[in-house]
Design a protein around this motif. Sequence first.
Motif, PDB file in Angstrom:
ATOM      1  N   ASP A 165       0.399  -0.985   0.351  1.00 21.04           N
ATOM      2  CA  ASP A 165       0.107   0.165  -0.062  1.00 21.04           C
ATOM      3  C   ASP A 165       1.081   1.654  -0.402  1.00 21.04           C
ATOM      4  O   ASP A 165       0.601   2.299   0.031  1.00 21.04           O
ATOM      5  N   LYS A 166       1.877   0.995   0.675  1.00 19.94           N
ATOM      6  CA  LYS A 166       3.137   1.887   0.593  1.00 19.94           C
ATOM      7  C   LYS A 166       3.869   2.858  -0.421  1.00 19.94           C
ATOM      8  O   LYS A 166       3.213   4.124  -1.308  1.00 19.94           O
ATOM      9  N   ALA A 167       3.645   1.512  -1.673  1.00 15.95           N
ATOM     10  CA  ALA A 167       4.007   2.150  -2.973  1.00 15.95           C
ATOM     11  C   ALA A 167       3.077   2.446  -3.883  1.00 15.95           C
ATOM     12  O   ALA A 167       3.018   3.528  -4.625  1.00 15.95           O
ATOM     13  N   ALA A 168       1.583   1.900  -3.564  1.00 13.90           N
ATOM     14  CA  ALA A 168       0.567   1.858  -4.158  1.00 13.90           C
ATOM     15  C   ALA A 168       0.193   4.033  -3.659  1.00 13.90           C
ATOM     16  O   ALA A 168       0.000   4.861  -4.530  1.00 13.90           O
ATOM     17  N   ARG A 169       0.070   4.034  -2.730  1.00 13.67           N
ATOM     18  CA  ARG A 169      -0.060   5.680  -2.298  1.00 13.67           C
ATOM     19  C   ARG A 169       1.329   6.728  -2.645  1.00 13.67           C
ATOM     20  O   ARG A 169       0.950   7.318  -3.607  1.00 13.67           O
ATOM     21  N   LEU A 170       1.872   6.049  -3.042  1.00 10.19           N
ATOM     22  CA  LEU A 170       3.214   7.126  -3.910  1.00 10.19           C
ATOM     23  C   LEU A 170       2.870   6.923  -4.965  1.00 10.19           C
ATOM     24  O   LEU A 170       3.263   8.055  -5.426  1.00 10.19           O
ATOM     25  N   PHE A 171       2.628   5.760  -5.520  1.00  8.12           N
ATOM     26  CA  PHE A 171       2.456   6.707  -7.414  1.00  8.12           C
ATOM     27  C   PHE A 171       0.917   7.416  -7.854  1.00  8.12           C
ATOM     28  O   PHE A 171       1.357   7.725  -8.132  1.00  8.12           O
ATOM     29  N   LEU A 172       0.228   6.834  -6.862  1.00 11.62           N
ATOM     30  CA  LEU A 172      -1.153   8.022  -7.012  1.00 11.62           C
ATOM     31  C   LEU A 172      -0.836   9.297  -6.490  1.00 11.62           C
ATOM     32  O   LEU A 172      -1.205   9.842  -7.396  1.00 11.62           O
TER      33      LEU A 172
END
Length: 223
Positions: A165-172
Amino acid sequence: MKKIFPLSATALAMTIALSGCGTDDAGQTSGMDHSTMGTEQSAGPSNSASTEGGSTDVSAEHNKADVMFAKMMSVHHNQAVTMSTIILDKENIDPQVTKLARQIKEAQGPEIQTMHSWLKAWGEPVPVGDHRMGGMDSMSGMSTGDMEGMMSEEQMQQLKTADGDKAARLFLSHMIEHHKGAVTMAQQEVKNGTNPEAIALAKDMIKAQKAEIETMNELLGTL
């Protein structure tokens, strides 16, 4: 006599595959001001060649704003494709985020090739080399440091090393800013450009990326 440049079959297919033209507001929102571009038009007749009906023509009519749009947006897109690839290579990413990353990559990859084909047809150098934040393109001499929404090397590294989720949040969160920068650049093209195909693509980008910004904001609220 009308002057036209042929597109490659691949570039044509990519251009035709783009979504229908959007008619969003073409006014400038913030950031880079290219209002002085487009005042000097390249030599050539003022004609427009449509890609409808399978035509392989691209209009010879263009100005400095069209060239800058094609150069800068292709570099800008290149980073978005890289960001999307990073997410797609990770495991344990929310399926909706993965779907969005794939959508961005599949849309912007072909758009890069289309813009490169225009530059070649206009006799302009195609951006190559170092496209990091603050980099200088080796062929066009174009600085990439002032492009809105571009991620820094440090931010790209953070995205590469993050998981779940950390990667997903950074991406978004970063892609939202990246898209906002692209919208601003596209609005400048609509305002200052003269090439009909470039203006049409810019309108498509405004419509598509504004919609994706809304989607990404919604997804951020669920992670």
